[in-house]
Design a protein around this motif. Structure first.
Motif, PDB file in Angstrom:
ATOM      1  N   GLY A  70       0.791  -1.217   0.000  1.00  0.00           N
ATOM      2  CA  GLY A  70       0.000   0.000   0.000  1.00  0.00           C
ATOM      3  C   GLY A  70       0.826   1.271   0.000  1.00  0.00           C
ATOM      4  O   GLY A  70       0.503   2.234  -0.702  1.00  0.00           O
ATOM      5  N   GLN A  71       1.894   1.294   0.773  1.00  0.00           N
ATOM      6  CA  GLN A  71       2.740   2.486   0.820  1.00  0.00           C
ATOM      7  C   GLN A  71       3.391   2.738  -0.537  1.00  0.00           C
ATOM      8  O   GLN A  71       3.509   3.873  -0.977  1.00  0.00           O
ATOM      9  CB  GLN A  71       3.812   2.348   1.903  1.00  0.00           C
ATOM     10  N   HIS A  72       3.778   1.649  -1.200  1.00  0.00           N
ATOM     11  CA  HIS A  72       4.367   1.775  -2.538  1.00  0.00           C
ATOM     12  C   HIS A  72       3.339   2.353  -3.519  1.00  0.00           C
ATOM     13  O   HIS A  72       3.672   3.228  -4.329  1.00  0.00           O
ATOM     14  CB  HIS A  72       4.868   0.410  -3.015  1.00  0.00           C
ATOM     15  N   LEU A  73       2.105   1.889  -3.433  1.00  0.00           N
ATOM     16  CA  LEU A  73       1.049   2.414  -4.296  1.00  0.00           C
ATOM     17  C   LEU A  73       0.845   3.901  -4.037  1.00  0.00           C
ATOM     18  O   LEU A  73       0.735   4.696  -4.976  1.00  0.00           O
ATOM     19  CB  LEU A  73      -0.259   1.648  -4.069  1.00  0.00           C
ATOM     20  N   ARG A  74       0.824   4.284  -2.780  1.00  0.00           N
ATOM     21  CA  ARG A  74       0.657   5.697  -2.438  1.00  0.00           C
ATOM     22  C   ARG A  74       1.817   6.526  -2.982  1.00  0.00           C
ATOM     23  O   ARG A  74       1.619   7.594  -3.556  1.00  0.00           O
ATOM     24  CB  ARG A  74       0.556   5.887  -0.927  1.00  0.00           C
ATOM     25  N   ASP A  75       3.024   6.032  -2.783  1.00  0.00           N
ATOM     26  CA  ASP A  75       4.197   6.757  -3.270  1.00  0.00           C
ATOM     27  C   ASP A  75       4.130   6.971  -4.783  1.00  0.00           C
ATOM     28  O   ASP A  75       4.438   8.065  -5.275  1.00  0.00           O
ATOM     29  CB  ASP A  75       5.485   6.016  -2.894  1.00  0.00           C
ATOM     30  N   LEU A  76       3.732   5.941  -5.517  1.00  0.00           N
ATOM     31  CA  LEU A  76       3.608   6.060  -6.969  1.00  0.00           C
ATOM     32  C   LEU A  76       2.518   7.054  -7.354  1.00  0.00           C
ATOM     33  O   LEU A  76       2.689   7.863  -8.266  1.00  0.00           O
ATOM     34  CB  LEU A  76       3.301   4.708  -7.610  1.00  0.00           C
ATOM     35  N   ARG A  77       1.405   6.993  -6.642  1.00  0.00           N
ATOM     36  CA  ARG A  77       0.295   7.909  -6.931  1.00  0.00           C
ATOM     37  C   ARG A  77       0.744   9.355  -6.749  1.00  0.00           C
ATOM     38  O   ARG A  77       0.539  10.200  -7.628  1.00  0.00           O
ATOM     39  CB  ARG A  77      -0.904   7.605  -6.014  1.00  0.00           C
ATOM     40  N   SER A 127      -7.859   4.732   0.174  1.00  0.00           N
ATOM     41  CA  SER A 127      -7.043   5.189   1.293  1.00  0.00           C
ATOM     42  C   SER A 127      -6.706   4.033   2.235  1.00  0.00           C
ATOM     43  O   SER A 127      -5.562   3.897   2.682  1.00  0.00           O
ATOM     44  CB  SER A 127      -7.775   6.292   2.063  1.00  0.00           C
ATOM     45  N   ALA A 128      -7.676   3.198   2.518  1.00  0.00           N
ATOM     46  CA  ALA A 128      -7.454   2.063   3.412  1.00  0.00           C
ATOM     47  C   ALA A 128      -6.474   1.056   2.810  1.00  0.00           C
ATOM     48  O   ALA A 128      -5.647   0.488   3.525  1.00  0.00           O
ATOM     49  CB  ALA A 128      -8.782   1.379   3.741  1.00  0.00           C
ATOM     50  N   VAL A 129      -6.531   0.850   1.495  1.00  0.00           N
ATOM     51  CA  VAL A 129      -5.576  -0.046   0.831  1.00  0.00           C
ATOM     52  C   VAL A 129      -4.172   0.535   0.953  1.00  0.00           C
ATOM     53  O   VAL A 129      -3.222  -0.172   1.289  1.00  0.00           O
ATOM     54  CB  VAL A 129      -5.963  -0.276  -0.654  1.00  0.00           C
ATOM     55  N   GLU A 130      -4.054   1.841   0.707  1.00  0.00           N
ATOM     56  CA  GLU A 130      -2.741   2.486   0.798  1.00  0.00           C
ATOM     57  C   GLU A 130      -2.161   2.414   2.210  1.00  0.00           C
ATOM     58  O   GLU A 130      -0.950   2.256   2.379  1.00  0.00           O
ATOM     59  CB  GLU A 130      -2.839   3.961   0.391  1.00  0.00           C
ATOM     60  N   ARG A 131      -3.009   2.527   3.216  1.00  0.00           N
ATOM     61  CA  ARG A 131      -2.543   2.515   4.602  1.00  0.00           C
ATOM     62  C   ARG A 131      -2.403   1.109   5.181  1.00  0.00           C
ATOM     63  O   ARG A 131      -1.992   0.948   6.325  1.00  0.00           O
ATOM     64  CB  ARG A 131      -3.482   3.349   5.477  1.00  0.00           C
ATOM     65  N   GLY A 132      -2.743   0.106   4.384  1.00  0.00           N
ATOM     66  CA  GLY A 132      -2.622  -1.272   4.860  1.00  0.00           C
ATOM     67  C   GLY A 132      -3.732  -1.708   5.791  1.00  0.00           C
ATOM     68  O   GLY A 132      -3.615  -2.728   6.469  1.00  0.00           O
ATOM     69  N   ALA A 159      -5.910  -3.917  -5.139  1.00  0.00           N
ATOM     70  CA  ALA A 159      -4.502  -3.501  -5.106  1.00  0.00           C
ATOM     71  C   ALA A 159      -3.799  -3.822  -6.420  1.00  0.00           C
ATOM     72  O   ALA A 159      -3.000  -3.021  -6.921  1.00  0.00           O
ATOM     73  CB  ALA A 159      -3.785  -4.171  -3.937  1.00  0.00           C
ATOM     74  N   GLU A 160      -4.105  -4.964  -6.993  1.00  0.00           N
ATOM     75  CA  GLU A 160      -3.481  -5.323  -8.276  1.00  0.00           C
ATOM     76  C   GLU A 160      -3.997  -4.446  -9.407  1.00  0.00           C
ATOM     77  O   GLU A 160      -3.231  -4.027 -10.280  1.00  0.00           O
ATOM     78  CB  GLU A 160      -3.699  -6.804  -8.565  1.00  0.00           C
ATOM     79  N   ARG A 161      -5.287  -4.113  -9.406  1.00  0.00           N
ATOM     80  CA  ARG A 161      -5.835  -3.179 -10.401  1.00  0.00           C
ATOM     81  C   ARG A 161      -5.207  -1.800 -10.247  1.00  0.00           C
ATOM     82  O   ARG A 161      -4.879  -1.136 -11.231  1.00  0.00           O
ATOM     83  CB  ARG A 161      -7.360  -3.054 -10.250  1.00  0.00           C
ATOM     84  N   TYR A 162      -5.034  -1.389  -9.021  1.00  0.00           N
ATOM     85  CA  TYR A 162      -4.426  -0.103  -8.712  1.00  0.00           C
ATOM     86  C   TYR A 162      -2.992  -0.067  -9.247  1.00  0.00           C
ATOM     87  O   TYR A 162      -2.582   0.897  -9.891  1.00  0.00           O
ATOM     88  CB  TYR A 162      -4.460   0.086  -7.197  1.00  0.00           C
ATOM     89  N   GLN A 163      -2.238  -1.139  -9.018  1.00  0.00           N
ATOM     90  CA  GLN A 163      -0.853  -1.222  -9.502  1.00  0.00           C
ATOM     91  C   GLN A 163      -0.816  -1.144 -11.031  1.00  0.00           C
ATOM     92  O   GLN A 163      -0.017  -0.415 -11.599  1.00  0.00           O
ATOM     93  CB  GLN A 163      -0.202  -2.525  -9.036  1.00  0.00           C
ATOM     94  N   ARG A 164      -1.698  -1.877 -11.700  1.00  0.00           N
ATOM     95  CA  ARG A 164      -1.742  -1.839 -13.171  1.00  0.00           C
ATOM     96  C   ARG A 164      -2.076  -0.440 -13.675  1.00  0.00           C
ATOM     97  O   ARG A 164      -1.500   0.035 -14.646  1.00  0.00           O
ATOM     98  CB  ARG A 164      -2.743  -2.862 -13.710  1.00  0.00           C
ATOM     99  N   HIS A 165      -3.009   0.224 -13.007  1.00  0.00           N
ATOM    100  CA  HIS A 165      -3.394   1.581 -13.381  1.00  0.00           C
ATOM    101  C   HIS A 165      -2.188   2.524 -13.282  1.00  0.00           C
ATOM    102  O   HIS A 165      -1.909   3.295 -14.190  1.00  0.00           O
ATOM    103  CB  HIS A 165      -4.540   2.069 -12.490  1.00  0.00           C
ATOM    104  N   LEU A 166      -1.463   2.443 -12.180  1.00  0.00           N
ATOM    105  CA  LEU A 166      -0.296   3.303 -11.994  1.00  0.00           C
ATOM    106  C   LEU A 166       0.820   2.957 -12.980  1.00  0.00           C
ATOM    107  O   LEU A 166       1.514   3.844 -13.473  1.00  0.00           O
ATOM    108  CB  LEU A 166       0.203   3.191 -10.552  1.00  0.00           C
ATOM    109  N   ASP A 167       0.965   1.678 -13.290  1.00  0.00           N
ATOM    110  CA  ASP A 167       1.976   1.255 -14.279  1.00  0.00           C
ATOM    111  C   ASP A 167       1.651   1.838 -15.652  1.00  0.00           C
ATOM    112  O   ASP A 167       2.559   2.238 -16.385  1.00  0.00           O
ATOM    113  CB  ASP A 167       2.059  -0.267 -14.358  1.00  0.00           C
TER     114      ASP A 167
END
Length: 58
Positions: free
Chosen positions: A4-11, A33-38, A46-54
């Motif tokens: 989650g922290q990695h996703l937030r950092d990328l966002r 927000s809850a996913v980002e904070r763990g 989380a996987e959809r979020y990662q693909r979106h950021l990628d």
């Protein structure tokens, strides 16, 4: 599952607000927000979020 922290950092790195990320993923802002904070362990989101950021980074 993406961290989650990695996703937030990328966002933040890409200048995306929490609200924009939530809208792009079809999820609520508190859920993202809850996913980002763990606090929420939703592998599919989380996987959809990662693909979106990628895709943004490409």
């Amino acid at each position: 599952m993406p961290d989650g922290q990695h996703l937030r950092d990328l966002r933040v790195k890409h200048g995306i607000t929490l609200e924009q990320a939530a809208a792009a993923l079809g999820a609520s802002t508190p859920k993202i927000s809850a996913v980002e904070r763990g606090l929420r362990h939703d592998r599919q989101l989380a996987e959809r979020y990662q693909r979106h950021l990628d895709q943004i980074a490409a």
